[in-house]
Motif scaffolding. Structure first.
Motif, PDB file in Angstrom:
ATOM      1  N   GLN A 106       0.836  -1.207   0.000  1.00 30.54           N
ATOM      2  CA  GLN A 106       0.000   0.000   0.000  1.00 30.54           C
ATOM      3  C   GLN A 106       0.869   1.255   0.000  1.00 30.54           C
ATOM      4  O   GLN A 106       0.575   2.222  -0.691  1.00 30.54           O
ATOM      5  N   LEU A 107       1.950   1.221   0.780  1.00 29.53           N
ATOM      6  CA  LEU A 107       2.885   2.349   0.811  1.00 29.53           C
ATOM      7  C   LEU A 107       3.442   2.630  -0.576  1.00 29.53           C
ATOM      8  O   LEU A 107       3.412   3.769  -1.057  1.00 29.53           O
ATOM      9  N   VAL A 108       3.944   1.596  -1.234  1.00 24.79           N
ATOM     10  CA  VAL A 108       4.535   1.752  -2.568  1.00 24.79           C
ATOM     11  C   VAL A 108       3.491   2.283  -3.546  1.00 24.79           C
ATOM     12  O   VAL A 108       3.751   3.221  -4.305  1.00 24.79           O
ATOM     13  N   LYS A 109       2.306   1.706  -3.524  1.00 26.35           N
ATOM     14  CA  LYS A 109       1.234   2.161  -4.429  1.00 26.35           C
ATOM     15  C   LYS A 109       0.890   3.624  -4.171  1.00 26.35           C
ATOM     16  O   LYS A 109       0.735   4.411  -5.117  1.00 26.35           O
ATOM     17  N   ASN A 110       0.784   4.001  -2.907  1.00 27.96           N
ATOM     18  CA  ASN A 110       0.429   5.383  -2.583  1.00 27.96           C
ATOM     19  C   ASN A 110       1.516   6.370  -3.013  1.00 27.96           C
ATOM     20  O   ASN A 110       1.202   7.461  -3.494  1.00 27.96           O
ATOM     21  N   ILE A 111       2.781   5.993  -2.845  1.00 28.35           N
ATOM     22  CA  ILE A 111       3.864   6.868  -3.315  1.00 28.35           C
ATOM     23  C   ILE A 111       3.792   7.007  -4.831  1.00 28.35           C
ATOM     24  O   ILE A 111       3.862   8.114  -5.370  1.00 28.35           O
ATOM     25  N   GLU A 112       3.650   5.887  -5.527  1.00 29.02           N
ATOM     26  CA  GLU A 112       3.582   5.927  -6.990  1.00 29.02           C
ATOM     27  C   GLU A 112       2.399   6.757  -7.470  1.00 29.02           C
ATOM     28  O   GLU A 112       2.536   7.576  -8.390  1.00 29.02           O
ATOM     29  N   ASP A 113       1.229   6.569  -6.859  1.00 29.96           N
ATOM     30  CA  ASP A 113       0.040   7.343  -7.248  1.00 29.96           C
ATOM     31  C   ASP A 113       0.232   8.832  -6.984  1.00 29.96           C
ATOM     32  O   ASP A 113      -0.114   9.673  -7.809  1.00 29.96           O
ATOM     33  N   LEU A 114       0.792   9.158  -5.821  1.00 32.39           N
ATOM     34  CA  LEU A 114       1.002  10.561  -5.471  1.00 32.39           C
ATOM     35  C   LEU A 114       1.976  11.239  -6.429  1.00 32.39           C
ATOM     36  O   LEU A 114       1.708  12.332  -6.941  1.00 32.39           O
ATOM     37  N   VAL A 115       3.090  10.584  -6.718  1.00 35.34           N
ATOM     38  CA  VAL A 115       4.086  11.155  -7.639  1.00 35.34           C
ATOM     39  C   VAL A 115       3.471  11.304  -9.037  1.00 35.34           C
ATOM     40  O   VAL A 115       3.624  12.352  -9.676  1.00 35.34           O
ATOM     41  N   ARG A 116       2.763  10.280  -9.493  1.00 39.54           N
ATOM     42  CA  ARG A 116       2.167  10.315 -10.833  1.00 39.54           C
ATOM     43  C   ARG A 116       1.149  11.447 -10.958  1.00 39.54           C
ATOM     44  O   ARG A 116       1.198  12.244 -11.899  1.00 39.54           O
ATOM     45  N   LEU A 117       0.219  11.537 -10.006  1.00 37.73           N
ATOM     46  CA  LEU A 117      -0.818  12.569 -10.091  1.00 37.73           C
ATOM     47  C   LEU A 117      -0.244  13.975  -9.939  1.00 37.73           C
ATOM     48  O   LEU A 117      -0.703  14.909 -10.598  1.00 37.73           O
ATOM     49  N   LYS A 118       0.752  14.125  -9.096  1.00 38.80           N
ATOM     50  CA  LYS A 118       1.381  15.436  -8.952  1.00 38.80           C
ATOM     51  C   LYS A 118       2.003  15.864 -10.288  1.00 38.80           C
ATOM     52  O   LYS A 118       1.871  17.015 -10.709  1.00 38.80           O
ATOM     53  N   LYS A 119       2.668  14.929 -10.958  1.00 40.50           N
ATOM     54  CA  LYS A 119       3.285  15.240 -12.257  1.00 40.50           C
ATOM     55  C   LYS A 119       2.226  15.500 -13.324  1.00 40.50           C
ATOM     56  O   LYS A 119       2.349  16.445 -14.110  1.00 40.50           O
ATOM     57  N   GLU A 120       1.185  14.663 -13.364  1.00 38.03           N
ATOM     58  CA  GLU A 120       0.118  14.853 -14.356  1.00 38.03           C
ATOM     59  C   GLU A 120      -0.521  16.227 -14.238  1.00 38.03           C
ATOM     60  O   GLU A 120      -0.890  16.835 -15.227  1.00 38.03           O
ATOM     61  N   ARG A 121      -0.646  16.729 -13.031  1.00 37.00           N
ATOM     62  CA  ARG A 121      -1.284  18.024 -12.787  1.00 37.00           C
ATOM     63  C   ARG A 121      -0.286  19.173 -12.787  1.00 37.00           C
ATOM     64  O   ARG A 121      -0.674  20.315 -12.567  1.00 37.00           O
ATOM     65  N   ASN A 122       0.982  18.815 -12.979  1.00 34.17           N
ATOM     66  CA  ASN A 122       2.037  19.823 -12.948  1.00 34.17           C
ATOM     67  C   ASN A 122       1.961  20.654 -11.664  1.00 34.17           C
ATOM     68  O   ASN A 122       2.102  21.878 -11.686  1.00 34.17           O
ATOM     69  N   ALA A 123       1.695  19.962 -10.558  1.00 37.01           N
ATOM     70  CA  ALA A 123       1.520  20.621  -9.262  1.00 37.01           C
ATOM     71  C   ALA A 123       2.877  20.895  -8.617  1.00 37.01           C
ATOM     72  O   ALA A 123       3.754  20.028  -8.608  1.00 37.01           O
ATOM     73  N   GLN A 124       3.020  22.066  -8.101  1.00 32.86           N
ATOM     74  CA  GLN A 124       4.249  22.424  -7.396  1.00 32.86           C
ATOM     75  C   GLN A 124       4.252  21.848  -5.979  1.00 32.86           C
ATOM     76  O   GLN A 124       5.290  21.481  -5.443  1.00 32.86           O
ATOM     77  N   PHE A 125       3.064  21.761  -5.371  1.00 35.38           N
ATOM     78  CA  PHE A 125       2.931  21.295  -3.993  1.00 35.38           C
ATOM     79  C   PHE A 125       1.991  20.105  -3.916  1.00 35.38           C
ATOM     80  O   PHE A 125       1.091  19.993  -4.734  1.00 35.38           O
ATOM     81  N   PRO A 126       2.218  19.242  -2.927  1.00 37.35           N
ATOM     82  CA  PRO A 126       3.219  19.315  -1.884  1.00 37.35           C
ATOM     83  C   PRO A 126       4.577  18.825  -2.371  1.00 37.35           C
ATOM     84  O   PRO A 126       4.660  17.985  -3.269  1.00 37.35           O
ATOM     85  N   LEU A 127       5.649  19.379  -1.780  1.00 35.29           N
ATOM     86  CA  LEU A 127       6.965  18.789  -1.995  1.00 35.29           C
ATOM     87  C   LEU A 127       6.919  17.410  -1.358  1.00 35.29           C
ATOM     88  O   LEU A 127       6.400  17.246  -0.260  1.00 35.29           O
ATOM     89  N   LEU A 128       7.449  16.425  -2.048  1.00 36.81           N
ATOM     90  CA  LEU A 128       7.414  15.053  -1.558  1.00 36.81           C
ATOM     91  C   LEU A 128       8.790  14.672  -1.033  1.00 36.81           C
ATOM     92  O   LEU A 128       9.752  14.614  -1.802  1.00 36.81           O
ATOM     93  N   THR A 129       8.875  14.441   0.266  1.00 36.78           N
ATOM     94  CA  THR A 129      10.131  14.072   0.907  1.00 36.78           C
ATOM     95  C   THR A 129      10.005  12.665   1.459  1.00 36.78           C
ATOM     96  O   THR A 129       9.151  12.403   2.298  1.00 36.78           O
ATOM     97  N   MET A 130      10.840  11.774   0.968  1.00 36.78           N
ATOM     98  CA  MET A 130      10.858  10.413   1.464  1.00 36.78           C
ATOM     99  C   MET A 130      11.892  10.347   2.584  1.00 36.78           C
ATOM    100  O   MET A 130      13.010  10.819   2.416  1.00 36.78           O
ATOM    101  N   GLN A 131      11.489   9.776   3.720  1.00 31.26           N
ATOM    102  CA  GLN A 131      12.367   9.761   4.884  1.00 31.26           C
ATOM    103  C   GLN A 131      12.501   8.350   5.446  1.00 31.26           C
ATOM    104  O   GLN A 131      11.517   7.646   5.597  1.00 31.26           O
TER     105      GLN A 131
END
Length: 189
Positions: A88-113
């Motif tokens: 679920q973690l991996v899927k959520n990261i992939e979905d978040l990164v993909r949708l942020k890029k598709e929308r050309n969204a500046q925020f949120p900055l995504l920090t993996m820790q």
């Protein structure tokens, strides 16, 4: 509360527990940002796929979201994050990164820790590549610490099972590939 502190506050970190359990978290972030307060959510993002949270996050984003990625393998991650689901973690990261890029969204900055522990320290070199492969904006490794005034039995368990003594492990510039960002956190670690 935000109105009371806005005159002197420039940063709010929604963390401690799981911020996505609060159904008003995105409204709170949006309101704080309207007051020119930098907002950050620290989350395991397990709940991102529920209640349309991914869409809400992108519509009313914090400035930054810290994604807890404490193991690069299912067994390690789920040992550290007791109720976590690695897939679920991996899927959520992939979905978040993909949708942020598709929308050309500046925020949120995504920090993996990754919080460095005895259970995942063998993965620290591969962590940077994983962050790059996901396409997040930033990545950081930080040491695990004890909470002040914690139960002595809890402290003992944490020290025995999780905490990496400073003289045994360090995160040095040699662990980071050329061109990767480095983040210095207080107290200079």
């Amino acid at each position: 509360i935000i109105d009371d502190i806005a005159w002197f506050t420039t940063f709010i970190d929604f963390s401690g527990g799981e911020p996505l359990l609060n159904k008003e978290i995105f409204d709170m972030c949006q309101y704080a940002r309207q007051k020119n307060i930098y907002t950050m959510i620290s989350s395991n993002i397990q709940l991102l796929s529920r209640d349309n949270n991914l869409e809400k996050l992108l519509q009313s984003p914090p400035d930054e979201i810290i994604i807890a990625y404490d193991g690069l393998e299912k067994e390690v991650y789920e040992t550290i994050r007791k109720k976590g689901n690695f897939e679920q973690l991996v899927k959520n990261i992939e979905d978040l990164v993909r949708l942020k890029k598709e929308r050309n969204a500046q925020f949120p900055l995504l920090t993996m820790q990754m919080v460095l522990t005895k259970k995942n320290r063998h993965m620290k070199h591969d962590f940077w590549k994983a962050a790059q492969d996901f396409g997040v904006d930033k990545a950081m490794i930080k040491p695990i610490g004890l909470w002040p005034e914690a139960d002595p039995q809890y402290d003992k368990k944490m020290t025995q099972e999780y905490i990496v003594p400073r003289n045994e492990e360090s995160i040095s510039r040699h662990d980071i590939e050329e061109g990767e960002p480095v983040f210095i956190r207080w107290p200079g670690q």
